[in-house]
Every structure is written in C-alpha cells, then in structure tokens.
Motif scaffolding. Structure first.
Motif: not given
Length: 116
Positions: A76-104
C-alpha cells in the motif's frame, strides 16, 4: 460635486467587485481537507517507518534478499519509494551491526565479535 459623485460610484463598484457583504452572518464553510491530508501524511510516514524497520529485520537474518522480497508491511505504500525504503532498511541494519561491534570493542570481556 462631480468629484464626490465619482468617488462614491468608484467605492460602490469596488465594494460590489470585492464581494462586500451587507452585514449578514453568512460565513463560507471551511474545507476539512487539510486535516485529512495531515492525518494521511502521518499515517504514511508511520507505515513507511514500519516498512523500513521490517526491511532491517529481514536483512539482518538474510543478506541475499532483494526488492522482490519486500515485507508485507510495505503493501500500500508508493511504488516510487520502494528502493529508498529498501536502502533505508539496509542502512538501519548496517548501523545496528556497527553499534554491536562498537559495544563489543568497548567491553574487554566481549568475545562475540571476532577481532583479528
């Protein structure tokens, strides 16, 4: 006298053109569309955030996912924003991984992240 009559005629014409009312309490109805637009924008923003969060969670478990694997929360979300949503999710996942490494790295007793 001619000047005064001309001025009065001009004022009357101006009043007629600008829609000057004769003191009646008729008020034009205000459209409710702006309130609906604001609500829709907030709902869309919340739905987009939920979609990005879902992408981040999916990508955390499987790095081989692509745009065709879009989570059902994104429907139901706009089709033209699909890649941006994917890339934002990827960036969020990468940030969570960086935070985990930094905490360790900050914890000398941590062994969950392999450090060469």
């Amino acid at each position: 006298m001619k000047t005064r009559a001309t001025a009065c005629a001009a004022l009357l014409a101006l009043a007629a053109l600008t829609g000057c009312s004769s003191g009646s309490d008729d008020k034009p109805e205000q459209p409710e569309q702006p309130a609906a637009t604001v609500t829709k924008t907030l709902d869309t923003a919340a739905a987009r955030k939920a979609c990005v969060d879902a992408w981040a969670e999916l990508l955390q478990g499987d790095e081989d996912l692509g745009l065709e694997d879009e989570p059902s929360t994104c429907q139901g979300l706009p089709e033209d924003d699909r890649i941006d949503r994917y890339m934002d999710g990827l960036a969020q996942r990468n940030q969570a991984n960086r935070d985990e490494v930094q905490a360790c790295l900050d914890d000398p007793a941590c062994t969950s992240v392999p450090i060469p």
